[in-house]
Design an enzyme around this catalytic site. Structure first.
Site, PDB file in Angstrom:
ATOM      1  N   LYS A   1       0.842  -1.202   0.000  1.00 24.74           N
ATOM      2  CA  LYS A   1       0.000   0.000   0.000  1.00 24.74           C
ATOM      3  C   LYS A   1       0.872   1.245   0.000  1.00 24.74           C
ATOM      4  O   LYS A   1       2.006   1.210   0.479  1.00 24.74           O
ATOM      5  CB  LYS A   1      -0.856   0.027   1.283  1.00 24.74           C
ATOM      6  CG  LYS A   1      -1.960  -1.009   1.349  1.00 24.74           C
ATOM      7  CD  LYS A   1      -2.716  -0.877   2.661  1.00 24.74           C
ATOM      8  CE  LYS A   1      -3.829  -1.895   2.775  1.00 24.74           C
ATOM      9  NZ  LYS A   1      -4.917  -1.726   1.805  1.00 24.74           N
TER      10      LYS A   1
ATOM     11  N   GLU B   1      -6.149  -9.734   0.912  1.00 24.92           N
ATOM     12  CA  GLU B   1      -5.811 -10.859   1.795  1.00 24.92           C
ATOM     13  C   GLU B   1      -6.956 -11.266   2.716  1.00 24.92           C
ATOM     14  O   GLU B   1      -7.010 -12.407   3.167  1.00 24.92           O
ATOM     15  CB  GLU B   1      -4.581 -10.497   2.646  1.00 24.92           C
ATOM     16  CG  GLU B   1      -4.850  -9.686   3.922  1.00 24.92           C
ATOM     17  CD  GLU B   1      -5.457  -8.318   3.677  1.00 24.92           C
ATOM     18  OE1 GLU B   1      -5.316  -7.801   2.550  1.00 24.92           O
ATOM     19  OE2 GLU B   1      -6.092  -7.758   4.596  1.00 24.92           O
TER      20      GLU B   1
ATOM     21  N   ARG C   1     -10.151 -11.781   2.223  1.00 21.15           N
ATOM     22  CA  ARG C   1     -11.000 -12.870   1.712  1.00 21.15           C
ATOM     23  C   ARG C   1     -10.263 -14.201   1.750  1.00 21.15           C
ATOM     24  O   ARG C   1     -10.882 -15.257   1.812  1.00 21.15           O
ATOM     25  CB  ARG C   1     -11.517 -12.512   0.310  1.00 21.15           C
ATOM     26  CG  ARG C   1     -10.454 -12.322  -0.727  1.00 21.15           C
ATOM     27  CD  ARG C   1     -10.934 -11.501  -1.921  1.00 21.15           C
ATOM     28  NE  ARG C   1     -10.933 -10.054  -1.649  1.00 21.15           N
ATOM     29  CZ  ARG C   1     -11.299  -9.131  -2.519  1.00 21.15           C
ATOM     30  NH1 ARG C   1     -11.718  -9.474  -3.721  1.00 21.15           N
ATOM     31  NH2 ARG C   1     -11.268  -7.845  -2.193  1.00 21.15           N
TER      32      ARG C   1
END
Ligand code: BES
Ligand code: ZN
Ligand code: ZN
Length: 501
Positions: free
Chosen positions: A280, A352, A354
């Site tokens: 990110k 990540e 899910r």
């Protein structure tokens, strides 16, 4: 703070401040009685426009001997005809914070005398207790500056609510008992979510879950990495690979419902989400310590159920890991084999949530659940769609979704439904595996939920995306800035209303 509902007269009680609710469109009986004692000061403030009695506005004046309490704190309630239990919560929270911030130690309140359509005295007691406790919540353990420490030490000692009708008083008190327990569970959740990720690792989260299970009397099993491997949770383990911190699968059980099928709650607990290899941007990344809010909410709901001794079987499943780009990290393009056997192509390591949830959902099936509900700070797309007001609600069972919507209206933890039409599913078809973990930008919240749906089979299932509601940058009437503890009140109400035996 002690909340005391007792027999007595508000105008005879001694305290630092009397809290009076005032409607925008005219004084009620209680307000008229108080107004007389302070030589019509309340009416004058209203007619001059100095105090408009808008919801959550406040004004404090000295009582000058009009009654034994030293001051009069006016709290606006808005229009009489539009008053609701949520407005009572907000006014209670606003009043409590105003009393504390003035440095006052005790107060007498008349807010329980407000008429709330369709609310029982127990509901009123619960609302006041919940909101008062939650409004006064603070997370101050890392503050050391003297003046701040002093400010944080300001605490209200007692709030007295006198009630002349003995039967009503008993009901108010029993409702307040419920409210205090639920608020305590919400506070535990806020503590966990506020904790920096350097402290709250998966190991530490599991330790705290174990401590809470001992304190409140529910079962807690912690499955270590070897156990997770034995379960073949290939998707969960892949996410954990990038970190030196070992993952934990936390399983909680409150067995109060005899032979009934359990309600199973599943919560995402990424204690820090860097995005992994699909890292990110740095701005706002510190907020990703809250990526375990779903798991914390599940823990809070089980705490509440245990404390309230609800006659229900409630199971909590919390997969917990960090998502980091270490040398062993999983990569875009990897194909994972989940516990259910379904294979998954990784498009982004930042999707990540899910991946850890799909294995937890497959594990949930072992309990033959009456229903499964998962909570997760799952998608930025949900924040785009619903902002910070509503959590996204999706699922495969109309009845369950309706129940959640009813519980949501009762508690004012708002939810909004998004559609799970099959047409969206083509977005997560993979060329190499059964499914891929990202379905592109369009309808990102829906494709995430459709991914999860593949792992629940025919069990009634609902998914709450709390990405926008787990954290607040603005203080609200009974929620200071920071972790909200979203989900606990909603799940507790749902359990109480629909799943008790
Ligand atoms: N934890 C984030 C979702 C999130 C974003 C929560 C903002 C709270 C605020 C999640 O793991 C994530 O990174 N999701 C990605 C998915 C994408 C790669 C398909 C996202 O939403 O960008
Ligand atoms: Zn992510
Ligand atoms: Zn995440």
């Amino acid at each position: 703070m002690k909340l005391v509902f007792k027999d007595g007269d508000i105008l005879k009680e001694r305290s630092n401040a009397l809290i009076l609710g005032v409607y925008e469109d005219g004084l009620d009986e209680m307000a008229k009685r108080v107004d007389k004692r302070v030589r019509k000061k309340v009416s004058k403030l209203l007619s001059s426009g100095e105090f408009e009695a808008r919801l959550n506005s406040t004004s404090i004046i000295h009582a000058f001997g009009g009654f034994p309490s030293e001051r009069l704190l006016l709290v606006g309630l808005g229009k009489h005809s539009e008053f609701t239990i949520e407005k009572l919560r907000q006014a209670s929270g606003t009043a409590a914070v105003a009393v504390r911030n003035k440095g006052l130690k005790n107060a007498v309140s008349s807010l329980h005398l407000c008429e709330v359509p369709e609310a029982s005295p127990s509901d009123v007691g619960q609302a006041i207790a919940e909101a008062t406790t939650l409004a006064l919540y603070r997370f101050g353990k890392y503050k050391t500056e003297k003046d701040v420490v002093k400010e944080y030490a300001k605490e209200i000692k007692s709030l007295v609510l006198p009630e002349k009708n003995a039967a009503r008083c008993r009901e108010l008190r029993s409702g307040a008992g419920i409210g205090e327990k639920i608020a305590k569970a919400v506070s535990h959740v806020r503590d966990l979510v506020s904790e920096p990720a350097g402290v709250l690792t998966p190991t530490e989260l599991a330790n705290r879950a174990r401590d809470l299970s001992k304190e409140h009397g529910f079962k807690c099993s912690i499955i270590m990495p070897e156990g997770i491997k034995k379960l073949n949770m290939g998707a969960f383990l892949a996410v954990a690979q990038g970190s030196h911190q070992p993952p934990r699968l936390i399983v909680l059980e409150h067995n109060g419902g005899g032979a009934a099928r359990p309600l199973v709650l599943v919560g995402k607990a990424i204690t820090f989400d860097s995005g992994g290899i699909s890292i990110k941007p740095w701005e706002g990344m510190e907020e990703m310590k809250d990526d375990m809010s779903g798991g914390a909410a599940v823990l809070g709901a089980v705490c509440a159920a245990a404390q309230l001794k609800l006659p229900i079987n409630l199971v909590g499943i919390i997969p917990s890991t960090e998502n980091l780009p270490g040398g062993g990290a999983y990569k875009p393009g990897d194909v994972l084999r989940s516990m259910s056997g379904i294979t998954i192509e990784v498009i982004s390591t930042d999707a990540e949530g899910r991946l850890i949830l799909c294995d937890a959902l497959a594990y949930a099936a072992r309990y033959k659940p009456a229903a499964i509900i998962d909570l997760a700070t799952l998608t930025g797309a949900c924040v785009v769609a619903l902002g910070h007001v509503n959590s996204g609600l999706m699922g495969n069972d109309e009845g369950l979704l309706k129940k959640i919507e009813v519980a949501s209206r009762v508690t004012s933890e708002k939810v909004w439904r998004l559609p799970l039409d099959d047409e969206y599913a083509k977005q997560i078809k993979s060329d190499i595996a059964d499914v891929k973990n990202v379905g592109g930008r369009p309808a990102g919240t829906i494709t995430a939920a459709l991914f999860l749906k593949k792992f629940v089979g025919d069990t009634p299932w609902a998914h709450l995306d709390i990405a926008g509601t787990a954290w607040t940058k603005e203080a609200m009437p009974y929620c200071p800035k920071g972790a909200t503890g979203i989900g606990v009140r909603l799940l507790t109400e749902l359990a109480r209303a629909y799943y008790t035996t």
